[in-house]
Design an enzyme around this catalytic site. Structure first.
Site, PDB file in Angstrom:
ATOM      1  N   LYS A 232       0.848  -1.197   0.000  1.00  0.00           N
ATOM      2  CA  LYS A 232       0.000   0.000   0.000  1.00  0.00           C
ATOM      3  C   LYS A 232       0.877   1.239   0.000  1.00  0.00           C
ATOM      4  CE  LYS A 232       0.894   1.316   4.455  1.00  0.00           C
ATOM      5  NZ  LYS A 232       1.594   2.568   4.814  1.00  0.00           N
TER       6      LYS A 232
ATOM      7  N   GLY B 268       9.663  -0.467   5.120  1.00  0.00           N
ATOM      8  CA  GLY B 268       9.693   0.615   4.148  1.00  0.00           C
ATOM      9  C   GLY B 268       8.469   1.501   4.143  1.00  0.00           C
TER      10      GLY B 268
ATOM     11  N   ASP C 233      -2.611  -1.916  10.260  1.00  0.00           N
ATOM     12  CA  ASP C 233      -2.577  -1.958   8.802  1.00  0.00           C
ATOM     13  C   ASP C 233      -2.947  -3.324   8.231  1.00  0.00           C
ATOM     14  OD1 ASP C 233      -1.764   0.663   8.746  1.00  0.00           O
ATOM     15  OD2 ASP C 233       0.329   0.238   8.289  1.00  0.00           O
TER      16      ASP C 233
ATOM     17  N   GLY D 136       4.919  -6.338   6.146  1.00  0.00           N
ATOM     18  CA  GLY D 136       4.659  -7.294   7.221  1.00  0.00           C
ATOM     19  C   GLY D 136       3.179  -7.471   7.484  1.00  0.00           C
ATOM     20  N   SER D 137       2.434  -6.376   7.426  1.00  0.00           N
ATOM     21  CA  SER D 137       0.984  -6.452   7.620  1.00  0.00           C
ATOM     22  C   SER D 137       0.327  -7.217   6.482  1.00  0.00           C
ATOM     23  CB  SER D 137       0.396  -5.042   7.711  1.00  0.00           C
ATOM     24  OG  SER D 137       0.868  -4.367   8.864  1.00  0.00           O
ATOM     25  N   ALA D 138       0.816  -7.000   5.260  1.00  0.00           N
ATOM     26  CA  ALA D 138       0.281  -7.728   4.116  1.00  0.00           C
ATOM     27  C   ALA D 138       0.503  -9.232   4.277  1.00  0.00           C
ATOM     28  CB  ALA D 138       0.929  -7.220   2.829  1.00  0.00           C
TER      29      ALA D 138
ATOM     30  N   PRO E  82       8.854  -3.800  -0.069  1.00  0.00           N
ATOM     31  CA  PRO E  82       9.975  -3.379   0.775  1.00  0.00           C
ATOM     32  C   PRO E  82       9.742  -3.707   2.242  1.00  0.00           C
ATOM     33  CG  PRO E  82       9.397  -1.649  -0.786  1.00  0.00           C
ATOM     34  CD  PRO E  82       8.338  -2.704  -0.911  1.00  0.00           C
ATOM     35  N   VAL E  83      10.800  -4.115   2.924  1.00  0.00           N
ATOM     36  CA  VAL E  83      10.741  -4.461   4.344  1.00  0.00           C
ATOM     37  C   VAL E  83      11.097  -3.224   5.161  1.00  0.00           C
ATOM     38  CG1 VAL E  83      11.640  -5.974   6.149  1.00  0.00           C
ATOM     39  CG2 VAL E  83      11.369  -6.843   3.812  1.00  0.00           C
TER      40      VAL E  83
ATOM     41  N   MET F  36       5.370   0.470   3.572  1.00  0.00           N
ATOM     42  CA  MET F  36       4.392  -0.001   2.590  1.00  0.00           C
ATOM     43  C   MET F  36       3.624  -1.215   3.100  1.00  0.00           C
ATOM     44  SD  MET F  36       6.363   0.674  -1.022  1.00  0.00           S
ATOM     45  CE  MET F  36       4.813   0.741  -1.938  1.00  0.00           C
ATOM     46  N   ALA F  37       3.721  -1.466   4.407  1.00  0.00           N
ATOM     47  CA  ALA F  37       2.922  -2.483   5.105  1.00  0.00           C
ATOM     48  C   ALA F  37       3.191  -3.891   4.607  1.00  0.00           C
ATOM     49  CB  ALA F  37       1.431  -2.156   5.026  1.00  0.00           C
TER      50      ALA F  37
END
Length: 319
Positions: free
Chosen positions: A6, A114, A153, A119-121, A111-112, A116-117
């Site tokens: 995201k 980063g 997230d 880990g949440s994804a 990206p980790v 852009m979530a």
């Protein structure tokens, strides 16, 4: 499971609450950078990182592996029960009583650390994958509730598209957004801790007002107007991210000077997002602008990697 990253088109942050969280107005926009999450049963004899063999005795994670293009980003991925994807399996197992030991593999493209979530994804994808693997059959609203327990997230990747999140960001409402947009993302060689960025925000903005949805952003999305959308992009955490990692200001300036319609730090950073076109613009115009932004960012020497994506895209899907 394939699950998108995201970018935050607006991130309005209120003052810290008594529970340590912040009230947010968070406009999520799913983009075509995808992780793929595979969950398999490990078998009853498989040991787990905590040494337990019974689903009731600890984590259900038997093994977690990850692969991806960026070695430096992969080094930031926890491969134990602290990973949110493992937490998703454990939570679903506790809630339903049907959990069994699993092996989880992450194919990383997001990206980790980063903003852009990623880990949440991965957690969202693992939650849906385990629901299917264990045939728990939870309704969508229950999956969204569990996602909110895992993190602010985590619910959005289940929904995808463009949506506004309120509360901690987990109370989602889809937004009217008929346009298709092209993005360039500048990945930093450094990571930023979300907690550290929020702490810096609290230091810089002790008198932060209550967050409100931007009318300019809402109208730009509804009209599929890329120029208006670029002007409406805002992130209250950007100042804090720049305070902790000042080189990001130069990255943003580089992309904006090359012709990006809008530029901002994504979430808590350090990834910088550049809107390069969309809506009814001619494809050749967007491609020319995109090439100019990418060339300038590459020449700057500030970016570990530059990636391109479209948005919005659907949420978590089976592949």
């Amino acid at each position: 499971m394939r699950v998108p990253a995201k970018v935050n088109l607006q991130l309005a942050v209120g003052p810290a609450r008594e529970d340590g969280f912040h009230d947010l107005v968070n406009v999520f926009h799913a983009v075509s950078l995808f992780d793929e999450v595979t969950v398999r049963e490990a078998g009853p004899r498989s040991g787990r990182p905590d040494g337990s063999t019974s689903p009731g005795g600890g984590t259900l994670l038997a093994e977690l592996t990850a692969n991806g293009r960026s070695v430096s980003h992969l080094s930031r991925v926890p491969l134990d029960a602290s990973n949110l994807a493992a937490g998703a399996a454990d939570l679903l197992g506790r809630e339903t009583g049907r959990g069994r030991p699993v092996r989880i593999h992450l194919e990383k493209r997001i990206p980790v650390a980063g903003g852009m979530a990623g880990g949440s994804a991965d957690a969202a994808a693992a939650l849906v994958a385990c629901d299917r693997l264990w045939a728990t059959g939870l309704p969508r609203e229950d999956l969204l509730r569990l996602a909110a327990v895992l993190g602010s997230d985590v619910a959005f990747p289940l929904v995808g598209g463009t949506a506004v999140g309120r509360g901690r960001g987990e109370i989602l409402e889809p937004m009217t957004s008929p346009g298709r947009y092209r993005w360039v993302f500048a990945l930093s060689p450094h990571g930023l801790s979300t907690g550290a960025v929020f702490a810096e925000y609290d230091r810089l903005r002790p008198d932060a007002p209550a967050p409100e949805l931007s009318a300019a952003l809402r109208d730009a999305l509804a009209a599929a107007d890329p120029a208006a959308l670029g002007r409406a992009l805002t992130n209250d955490l950007q100042e804090a991210a720049l305070s902790l990692l000042p080189e990001l200001e130069r990255t943003l300036r580089t992309g904006a000077s090359a012709g990006a319609l809008g530029a901002l730090v994504s979430g808590s950073g350090p990834t910088c997002a550049f809107l390069v076109g969309g809506g009814s613009e001619e494809a050749s115009v967007v491609a020319e602008r995109e090439a100019a932004v990418v060339a300038s960012l590459e020449a700057s020497g500030l970016c570990e990697q530059i990636v391109r994506a479209d948005g919005d895209v659907p949420g978590t899907v089976f592949v």
